[in-house]
Design an enzyme around this catalytic site. Structure first.
Site, short mmCIF file in Angstrom:
data_model
loop_
_atom_site.label_atom_id
_atom_site.label_comp_id
_atom_site.label_asym_id
_atom_site.label_seq_id
_atom_site.Cartn_x
_atom_site.Cartn_y
_atom_site.Cartn_z
N ASP A 214 -2.02 61.61 66.38
CA ASP A 214 -0.91 62.21 65.64
C ASP A 214 -0.36 61.28 64.56
O ASP A 214 -0.70 60.09 64.50
CB ASP A 214 0.22 62.61 66.60
CG ASP A 214 0.51 61.56 67.66
OD1 ASP A 214 0.18 60.38 67.43
OD2 ASP A 214 1.08 61.91 68.71
N ASN B 88 9.11 63.76 78.01
CA ASN B 88 9.27 65.20 78.26
C ASN B 88 7.93 65.84 78.64
O ASN B 88 7.81 67.07 78.64
CB ASN B 88 9.84 65.89 77.01
CG ASN B 88 8.93 65.75 75.79
OD1 ASN B 88 7.91 65.06 75.86
ND2 ASN B 88 9.30 66.38 74.70
N HIS C 127 5.05 65.33 76.97
CA HIS C 127 4.12 65.59 75.87
C HIS C 127 2.93 64.64 75.93
O HIS C 127 3.01 63.53 76.48
CB HIS C 127 4.81 65.55 74.49
CG HIS C 127 5.22 64.22 73.97
ND1 HIS C 127 6.35 64.03 73.21
CD2 HIS C 127 4.65 62.99 74.04
CE1 HIS C 127 6.45 62.77 72.85
NE2 HIS C 127 5.43 62.12 73.34
N GLU D 199 4.49 69.08 72.10
CA GLU D 199 5.80 69.21 72.72
C GLU D 199 5.86 70.47 73.59
O GLU D 199 5.13 71.43 73.35
CB GLU D 199 6.87 69.31 71.62
CG GLU D 199 6.98 68.07 70.74
CD GLU D 199 7.77 66.95 71.39
OE1 GLU D 199 7.38 66.50 72.48
OE2 GLU D 199 8.76 66.51 70.80
#
Ligand code: GLP
Length: 243
Positions: A64, A133, A135, A140
């Site tokens: 990313d 979280n 990811h 996400e």
């Protein structure tokens, strides 16, 4: 970190021997920093012809990049990869692929990056960290297993988690990123999930032991047949089979 470095180094030796260098999948984040440091140390002990061969053959695709940060910005993942790995191995930009965070059309850049990976044969060995979280990359919640390379909007929790690279201010963290999707990640031949620290213990338990769910993108890793988990004691504290 030595154990995962052993595995990756063996993978590299085999790939070079067989002259079949499938792209590596690279991750960023604080978890990965000791990994890159240990990998570089280990490669420095290689005989020079083998080390030179590796430098010639290397091809990796990062997961990313933030939208809006140029590679020369020290907070970009391109700069991270150059500092942590590229400059030590003399890798060119072509060998160390990342999405272009400055592309005029981010959606088009995401399509281009996904296609470039596909044309290069997909990922052989994929390294992954884990977001607080759940990811992976910047997939996400909610993220489906078929999701491809795309532009995503980062959760506030992620911007807070990554704020340390931005002077501690989550508002300075870009709102969007381009990420490989779960589709490309799950297509890798083998996946190495590296998780350290007590703060990740509960989300790691959820990802590995609860049913797969788009709300915990890492949980889709349960569907992959070759996931290796590399954890320290703190991160594995909630995993009954390891405690
Ligand atoms: C970041 C990256 C992920 C990384 C994860 C964990 O935002 N996009 O690829 O694995 O979050 O980061 P850290 O290791 O700093 O906790």
């Amino acid at each position: 970190m030595e154990a995962v470095v052993d595995h990756v180094v063996n993978h590299l030796v085999t790939a070079l021997d067989q002259e079949r260098f499938k792209p590596l999948g690279m991750a960023t984040g604080r978890t990965m920093e000791p990994f890159y440091a240990a990998l570089i140390q280990r490669l420095a002990t290689w005989p020079s012809p083998q080390f030179e061969q590796l430098k010639r053959c290397w091809l990796s695709f990062n997961l990313d990049e933030y939208v809006g940060l140029p590679p020369e910005d020290s907070r970009s993942f391109a700069a991270y990869m150059h500092t942590q790995l590229g400059c030590h191995l003399d890798l060119s930009h072509c060998q160390l692929q990342l999405p272009d965070g400055m592309a005029k059309d981010s959606a088009e850049e995401a399509r281009r990056y996904g296609s470039a990976l596909h044309e290069a044969g997909g990922i052989g060995l994929q390294l992954l960290g884990l977001g607080g979280n759940g990811h992976v990359g910047f997939n996400e919640p909610p993220s489906q297993p078929g999701s491809g390379c795309r532009v995503v909007t980062l959760e506030q929790a992620t911007r807070i988690q990554n704020a340390s690279a931005f002077g501690g201010n989550p508002e300075e963290v870009p709102e969007q990123a381009i990420t490989l999707g779960l589709d490309e990640i799950l297509a890798a031949d083998e996946i190495h999930l590296i998780v350290t620290g007590a703060a990740k213990a509960e989300i790691l338990r959820t990802a590995l032991l609860d049913p797969c769910s788009a709300e915990v993108p890492a949980s889709w890793l349960q569907r992959h047949s070759a996931v290796h988990l590399w954890v320290d004691d703190a991160a594995s504290a909630h995993l009954p089979m390891l405690s």
